[in-house]
Design a protein around this motif. Structure first.
Motif, PDB file in Angstrom:
ATOM      1  N   LEU A  57      -3.008   0.390 -10.062  1.00  0.00           N
ATOM      2  CA  LEU A  57      -4.213   0.367  -9.223  1.00  0.00           C
ATOM      3  C   LEU A  57      -5.114   1.577  -9.448  1.00  0.00           C
ATOM      4  CD1 LEU A  57      -2.771  -0.731  -5.744  1.00  0.00           C
ATOM      5  CD2 LEU A  57      -3.732  -2.142  -7.565  1.00  0.00           C
ATOM      6  N   ASP A  58      -4.536   2.613 -10.019  1.00  0.00           N
ATOM      7  CA  ASP A  58      -5.267   3.851 -10.218  1.00  0.00           C
ATOM      8  C   ASP A  58      -6.535   3.589 -11.036  1.00  0.00           C
ATOM      9  OD1 ASP A  58      -5.752   6.500 -10.067  1.00  0.00           O
ATOM     10  OD2 ASP A  58      -4.529   7.010 -11.810  1.00  0.00           O
ATOM     11  N   GLY A  59      -7.659   3.916 -10.459  1.00  0.00           N
ATOM     12  CA  GLY A  59      -8.928   3.773 -11.181  1.00  0.00           C
ATOM     13  C   GLY A  59      -9.410   2.337 -11.292  1.00  0.00           C
ATOM     14  N   PHE A  60      -8.857   1.454 -10.471  1.00  0.00           N
ATOM     15  CA  PHE A  60      -9.253   0.049 -10.575  1.00  0.00           C
ATOM     16  C   PHE A  60     -10.686  -0.162 -10.077  1.00  0.00           C
ATOM     17  CE2 PHE A  60      -8.646  -4.469 -10.687  1.00  0.00           C
ATOM     18  CZ  PHE A  60      -7.732  -4.589 -11.727  1.00  0.00           C
ATOM     19  N   PRO A  61     -11.439  -1.043 -10.709  1.00  0.00           N
ATOM     20  CA  PRO A  61     -12.853  -1.237 -10.302  1.00  0.00           C
ATOM     21  C   PRO A  61     -12.976  -2.072  -9.030  1.00  0.00           C
ATOM     22  CG  PRO A  61     -12.315  -2.726 -12.115  1.00  0.00           C
ATOM     23  CD  PRO A  61     -11.070  -1.911 -11.839  1.00  0.00           C
ATOM     24  N   TRP A  62     -12.596  -1.483  -7.882  1.00  0.00           N
ATOM     25  CA  TRP A  62     -12.587  -2.234  -6.621  1.00  0.00           C
ATOM     26  C   TRP A  62     -13.948  -2.733  -6.226  1.00  0.00           C
ATOM     27  CZ3 TRP A  62      -8.128  -3.894  -5.844  1.00  0.00           C
ATOM     28  CH2 TRP A  62      -7.002  -3.116  -6.092  1.00  0.00           C
ATOM     29  N   ASP A  63     -14.979  -1.945  -6.559  1.00  0.00           N
ATOM     30  CA  ASP A  63     -16.329  -2.349  -6.168  1.00  0.00           C
ATOM     31  C   ASP A  63     -16.733  -3.631  -6.889  1.00  0.00           C
ATOM     32  OD1 ASP A  63     -16.064  -0.747  -8.432  1.00  0.00           O
ATOM     33  OD2 ASP A  63     -18.181  -0.187  -8.422  1.00  0.00           O
ATOM     34  N   ARG A  64     -16.023  -3.943  -7.971  1.00  0.00           N
ATOM     35  CA  ARG A  64     -16.334  -5.171  -8.703  1.00  0.00           C
ATOM     36  C   ARG A  64     -15.248  -6.225  -8.480  1.00  0.00           C
ATOM     37  NH1 ARG A  64     -16.227  -4.125 -14.155  1.00  0.00           N
ATOM     38  NH2 ARG A  64     -15.778  -1.916 -14.039  1.00  0.00           N
ATOM     39  N   ASP A  78       9.457  -2.398   0.073  1.00  0.00           N
ATOM     40  CA  ASP A  78       8.642  -2.836   1.214  1.00  0.00           C
ATOM     41  C   ASP A  78       7.686  -1.730   1.664  1.00  0.00           C
ATOM     42  OD1 ASP A  78       9.709  -5.327   1.232  1.00  0.00           O
ATOM     43  OD2 ASP A  78      11.032  -5.020   2.951  1.00  0.00           O
ATOM     44  N   ARG A  79       8.170  -0.484   1.647  1.00  0.00           N
ATOM     45  CA  ARG A  79       7.301   0.643   2.037  1.00  0.00           C
ATOM     46  C   ARG A  79       6.129   0.755   1.067  1.00  0.00           C
ATOM     47  NH1 ARG A  79      12.084   3.158   3.425  1.00  0.00           N
ATOM     48  NH2 ARG A  79      12.345   4.094   1.392  1.00  0.00           N
ATOM     49  N   GLN A  80       6.441   0.664  -0.220  1.00  0.00           N
ATOM     50  CA  GLN A  80       5.386   0.764  -1.235  1.00  0.00           C
ATOM     51  C   GLN A  80       4.420  -0.413  -1.120  1.00  0.00           C
ATOM     52  OE1 GLN A  80       4.816   3.299  -3.961  1.00  0.00           O
ATOM     53  NE2 GLN A  80       2.934   2.171  -3.528  1.00  0.00           N
ATOM     54  N   ALA A  81       4.965  -1.591  -0.818  1.00  0.00           N
ATOM     55  CA  ALA A  81       4.123  -2.792  -0.687  1.00  0.00           C
ATOM     56  C   ALA A  81       3.155  -2.638   0.488  1.00  0.00           C
ATOM     57  CB  ALA A  81       4.991  -4.030  -0.503  1.00  0.00           C
ATOM     58  N   ALA A  82       3.653  -2.044   1.589  1.00  0.00           N
ATOM     59  CA  ALA A  82       2.793  -1.834   2.760  1.00  0.00           C
ATOM     60  C   ALA A  82       1.641  -0.907   2.382  1.00  0.00           C
ATOM     61  CB  ALA A  82       3.606  -1.248   3.908  1.00  0.00           C
ATOM     62  N   HIS A  83       1.947   0.079   1.574  1.00  0.00           N
ATOM     63  CA  HIS A  83       0.933   1.022   1.101  1.00  0.00           C
ATOM     64  C   HIS A  83      -0.092   0.303   0.206  1.00  0.00           C
ATOM     65  CE1 HIS A  83      -0.596   4.930  -0.227  1.00  0.00           C
ATOM     66  NE2 HIS A  83      -0.627   4.405  -1.435  1.00  0.00           N
ATOM     67  N   MET A 110       5.185  -0.624  -9.517  1.00  0.00           N
ATOM     68  CA  MET A 110       4.514  -0.926 -10.792  1.00  0.00           C
ATOM     69  C   MET A 110       3.067  -1.341 -10.539  1.00  0.00           C
ATOM     70  SD  MET A 110       7.183  -3.287 -12.906  1.00  0.00           S
ATOM     71  CE  MET A 110       8.903  -3.279 -12.493  1.00  0.00           C
ATOM     72  N   VAL A 111       2.856  -2.124  -9.490  1.00  0.00           N
ATOM     73  CA  VAL A 111       1.498  -2.570  -9.167  1.00  0.00           C
ATOM     74  C   VAL A 111       0.659  -1.373  -8.722  1.00  0.00           C
ATOM     75  CG1 VAL A 111       0.099  -4.003  -7.611  1.00  0.00           C
ATOM     76  CG2 VAL A 111       2.203  -4.924  -8.612  1.00  0.00           C
ATOM     77  N   HIS A 112       1.247  -0.519  -7.862  1.00  0.00           N
ATOM     78  CA  HIS A 112       0.515   0.651  -7.370  1.00  0.00           C
ATOM     79  C   HIS A 112       0.069   1.538  -8.523  1.00  0.00           C
ATOM     80  CE1 HIS A 112       0.039   4.681  -5.454  1.00  0.00           C
ATOM     81  NE2 HIS A 112      -0.663   3.934  -4.628  1.00  0.00           N
ATOM     82  N   HIS A 113       0.954   1.714  -9.479  1.00  0.00           N
ATOM     83  CA  HIS A 113       0.645   2.541 -10.646  1.00  0.00           C
ATOM     84  C   HIS A 113      -0.591   1.992 -11.378  1.00  0.00           C
ATOM     85  CE1 HIS A 113       1.524   5.444 -13.736  1.00  0.00           C
ATOM     86  NE2 HIS A 113       1.403   4.501 -14.646  1.00  0.00           N
TER      87      HIS A 113
END
Ligand SMILES: Nc1nc2c(ncn2[C@@H]2O[C@H](COP(=O)(O)OP(=O)(O)OP(=O)(O)O)[C@@H](O)[C@H]2O)c(=O)[nH]1
Ligand SMILES: [Zn+2]
Ligand SMILES: [Zn+2]
Length: 301
Positions: free
Chosen positions: A114-121, A26-31, A109-112
């Motif tokens: 996310l690193d470098g994900f193309p958020w602007d797209r 839950d803590r990681q999910a909030a992050h 696993m999801v947070h891992h």
């Protein structure tokens, strides 16, 4: 609940330990949620049985969107990256998450991924969970909403047999509706089963093959996005956020000796997360601090 990883099975994983695992999750999910909201991205957890048509719906969504919404995805699989490759081919920037033994995704696993994900797209970020109608519903990933794909070939009683998944759903996509004429099923009975377990029943009938229901699904996505886009301004100011760091720094003692040794610090610092790796966070002040030789301080060596 699951013999593959022992989640929810009190013989394999004691209740207290499982509660601890979920609290950590839950803590990681909030992050993760801060990442998504900070980038004004609608994150959706797409769940359903193996072969329910999750990937096919996303491929069809990309075709239907024709660039009107920027889609991105992570796709979980026990052993392959087939789905991520299918999604890439359909024009959805995607990353595969290989879960090996685990029958569900967890927030780390999801947070891992996310690193470098193309958020602007990215306007809508799909998290295609492992094909499983049980465990994925238990783990919060930081998503804004849960979408469950239930195909018409799975049987009308599935919502009642697997209630947790449907209790947590914000939307059920009844998939592969083009097959209905060939099957001995009654769509009204599927709706009825869903309404018995889902607190606020919301069901859309779709077909990735014919495009049926995609306009309604697209409208639902836009509706979910609205508050997130509006809230983006508030979140873009960045968020304070603590990380433990261990680092060493040189300092001079009153007696003139210079040495360095590691310290653990917890820093509260605002950061724009997502583009930066955990280790690359901008610190509000220098990580190493100057010691006033006259100031009394203690060190454990
Ligand atoms: N007729 C028909 N078949 C479909 C439709 N959507 C998916 N399928 C078929 O159903 C099978 C499974 O589809 P996928 O999209 O791979 O299902 P999934 O839920 O992503 O599967 P996993 O990720 O492996 O759990 C494939 O053979 C698809 O061609 C549909 O709308 N109509
Ligand atoms: Zn898939
Ligand atoms: Zn982070």
């Amino acid at each position: 609940m699951c013999t593959t990883c022992g989640c929810g099975d009190t013989e394999l994983v004691p209740v207290e330990l499982h509660d601890k695992i979920l609290a950590g999750n839950d803590r990681q999910a909030a992050h993760n949620r801060e990442h998504f909201l900070g980038h004004g991205v609608l994150a959706l957890n797409l769940m359903g049985s193996p072969g329910a048509g999750k990937t096919a719906v996303l491929e069809a969504t990309s075709r239907f969107a024709e660039g009107r919404l920027k889609l991105s995805a992570v796709s979980a699989d026990l052993a392959t990256d087939n789905d991520a490759r299918r999604l890439e081919k359909a024009g959805i920037p995607s990353k595969a998450i290989t879960t090996f033994q685990a029958c569900h995704l967890d927030a780390a696993m999801v947070h891992h991924a996310l690193d470098g994900f193309p958020w602007d797209r990215s306007d809508v970020f799909f998290i295609e969970n492992v094909g499983n109608l049980v465990c994925p519903a238990i783990y919060d990933l930081g998503q804004a909403a849960n979408v469950v794909a239930l195909s018409v070939t799975e049987g009308e009683d599935k919502p009642i047999k697997y209630p947790v998944m449907f209790q947590k759903a914000d939307l059920v996509l009844v998939t592969k509706c083009d097959l209905v004429p060939h099957l001995d099923i009654d769509l009204a009975r599927i709706d009825d089963a869903i309404s018995r377990v889902m607190p606020n029943p919301k069901v859309l009938r779709v077909s990735a093959r014919t495009g049926e229901g995609l306009a309604e699904w697209f409208a639902w996505l836009e509706e979910q996005r609205r508050p997130i886009v509006q809230g983006k301004g508030a979140h873009m100011h960045g968020h304070a956020h603590s990380h433990e760091h261990t680092h060493s720094h040189e300092h001079t003692h009153a007696d003139g000796t210079v040495h360095s040794h590691p310290h653990a610090h917890v820093h509260e610092h605002p950061h724009e997360h997502g583009e930066a790796k955990a280790e690359e966070h901008q610190h509000e002040r220098e990580a190493g601090h100057a010691h006033d030789p006259a100031e009394k301080h203690e060190h454990r060596h």
